[in-house]
Design a protein around this motif. Structure first.
Motif: not given
Length: 126
Positions: A37, A39, A43-46, A109-111
């Protein structure tokens, strides 16, 4: 518990290449999918790419296709991200994350990740 450590980041000119490494310790890597991933500032982590326990790769970014390659070497407990033709928009902190017994998600999905490394910074100046 599984511990992950990234390395290989740095400053590279546009068009250059880097190979990032994600080394696992604590457990054998062969039961875990690994997702790279990133970041970027503000910005958001992608998700970038995932490699499953069956060595199947899933790319999450259209912009990376043809430029980035993810591979795993279970004998070294390591997953690599080969990045070619780097662009300024690739500048980010790159993290690897694990997911046990996974064939990789269709969408990052980060979670859903179990463990994370601390990241390695990649800078591509404009």
């Amino acid at each position: 518990q599984l511990q992950l450590a990234e390395s290989g980041g740095g400053l590279v000119q546009p068009g250059g290449s880097l190979r990032l490494s994600c080394v696992a310790s604590g457990y054998s890597l062969d039961r875990y999918a690994i997702t790279w991933t990133r970041q970027a500032p503000g910005k958001e982590r992608e998700g970038v790419s995932c490699i499953s326990i069956t060595h199947k790769a899933t790319d999450y970014l259209d912009s990376e296709k043809g430029r980035f390659t993810i591979v795993r070497d279970n004998s070294k407990n390591t997953v690599y991200l080969q990045m070619n033709s780097l662009k300024p928009e690739d500048t980010a902190v790159y993290y690897c994350a694990s997911e046990r017994d996974s064939l990789c998600r269709d969408v990052f999905e980060y979670s859903g990740m179990d463990y994370w490394g601390k990241g390695t910074r990649v800078t591509v100046p404009s």
